[in-house]
Design an enzyme around this catalytic site. Sequence first.
Site, PDB file in Angstrom:
ATOM      1  N   CYS A   1     -47.785 -69.814 120.229  1.00 18.40           N
ATOM      2  CA  CYS A   1     -47.456 -68.432 120.610  1.00 18.40           C
ATOM      3  C   CYS A   1     -48.700 -67.538 120.544  1.00 18.40           C
ATOM      4  O   CYS A   1     -49.589 -67.689 121.371  1.00 18.40           O
ATOM      5  CB  CYS A   1     -46.287 -67.922 119.762  1.00 18.40           C
ATOM      6  SG  CYS A   1     -45.402 -66.598 120.600  1.00 18.40           S
TER       7      CYS A   1
ATOM      8  N   GLU B   1     -42.594 -74.504 114.332  1.00 19.26           N
ATOM      9  CA  GLU B   1     -42.519 -74.442 112.860  1.00 19.26           C
ATOM     10  C   GLU B   1     -41.202 -73.812 112.395  1.00 19.26           C
ATOM     11  O   GLU B   1     -40.904 -73.811 111.214  1.00 19.26           O
ATOM     12  CB  GLU B   1     -43.728 -73.674 112.299  1.00 19.26           C
ATOM     13  CG  GLU B   1     -43.689 -72.169 112.411  1.00 19.26           C
ATOM     14  CD  GLU B   1     -43.945 -71.635 113.823  1.00 19.26           C
ATOM     15  OE1 GLU B   1     -44.033 -72.432 114.781  1.00 19.26           O
ATOM     16  OE2 GLU B   1     -44.017 -70.397 113.972  1.00 19.26           O
TER      17      GLU B   1
ATOM     18  N   HIS C   1     -42.239 -71.676 119.057  1.00 14.33           N
ATOM     19  CA  HIS C   1     -42.508 -71.803 117.612  1.00 14.33           C
ATOM     20  C   HIS C   1     -41.926 -73.084 117.006  1.00 14.33           C
ATOM     21  O   HIS C   1     -40.866 -73.027 116.371  1.00 14.33           O
ATOM     22  CB  HIS C   1     -41.886 -70.614 116.867  1.00 14.33           C
ATOM     23  CG  HIS C   1     -42.626 -69.340 117.019  1.00 14.33           C
ATOM     24  ND1 HIS C   1     -43.492 -68.861 116.062  1.00 14.33           N
ATOM     25  CD2 HIS C   1     -42.640 -68.425 118.012  1.00 14.33           C
ATOM     26  CE1 HIS C   1     -44.009 -67.710 116.452  1.00 14.33           C
ATOM     27  NE2 HIS C   1     -43.504 -67.419 117.636  1.00 14.33           N
TER      28      HIS C   1
HETATM   29  N1  GLN Z   1     -46.362 -61.119 121.509  1.00 11.96           N
HETATM   30  C1  GLN Z   1     -47.217 -61.682 120.519  1.00 11.96           C
HETATM   31  C2  GLN Z   1     -48.685 -61.482 120.846  1.00 11.96           C
HETATM   32  O1  GLN Z   1     -49.068 -60.931 121.815  1.00 11.96           O
HETATM   33  C3  GLN Z   1     -46.960 -63.142 120.310  1.00 11.96           C
HETATM   34  C4  GLN Z   1     -45.622 -63.333 119.657  1.00 11.96           C
HETATM   35  C5  GLN Z   1     -45.531 -64.516 118.758  1.00 11.96           C
HETATM   36  O2  GLN Z   1     -46.520 -65.119 118.350  1.00 11.96           O
HETATM   37  N2  GLN Z   1     -44.330 -64.819 118.394  1.00 11.96           N
HETATM   38  O3  GLN Z   1     -49.490 -61.909 120.085  1.00 11.96           O
END
Ligand code: GLN
Length: 195
Positions: free
Chosen positions: A78, A174, A172
């Site tokens: 992410c 994890e 995610h």
């Molecule tokens: N929107 C977040 C960002 O720009 C990422 C979100 C996340 O890691 N769950 O970093």
Amino acid sequence: MKVGVLALQGAFREHIVSLEALGVTALAVRLPEQLDGCDGLVIPGGESTAIGKLMETYGFYEAVARRHEEGMAIWGTCAGAILLARSVLDALPGQRTLGLMDIAVRRNAYGRQSESFEVGLDVSGLSGGPYTGVFIRAPWIESVGEGVEALARHAGRIVAAREGDLMATTFHPELTGDPRIHRLFVEQVVGSPRA
Ligand code: GLN
């Protein structure tokens, strides 16, 4: 073999728990020097702009790039995928990334209606059925370079990819308790030339 988890902000504890469940020694990395003992590094989800600023403050950009050059495998989830990317669409002005992986990601790509959702994904290289992807204000991977293999797609967009010893997932793993993607990364770390 030791896997570091960048522990500046975000969901690093959950990654440490997931790695330890596989019998891997996992280290919360708070200072660049700690990377010297790591064969692999996970950059967790969280907020890419916050993690990026802290990386700058502590001197992580240079240290991570140097250790990658020396053979340290890296997996970004992410926000971590954003930090690995060569380019970011809808980035904050001036937002810096490591730029190690030949992918373009779009930040907060799913918009407000579906900022967070779960969906079953077919991930190439994983047996045992669909993997539940937990997406939280996730990016998607808008385009990839020639050397990049797409590992999973959702609604036509790439959500997991690999380029040599670099892996990016926009969801995610994890948070699911399903060890299969952590195992995939650990296998990569074991297989990397200098581990
Ligand atoms: N929107 C977040 C960002 O720009 C990422 C979100 C996340 O890691 N769950 O970093």
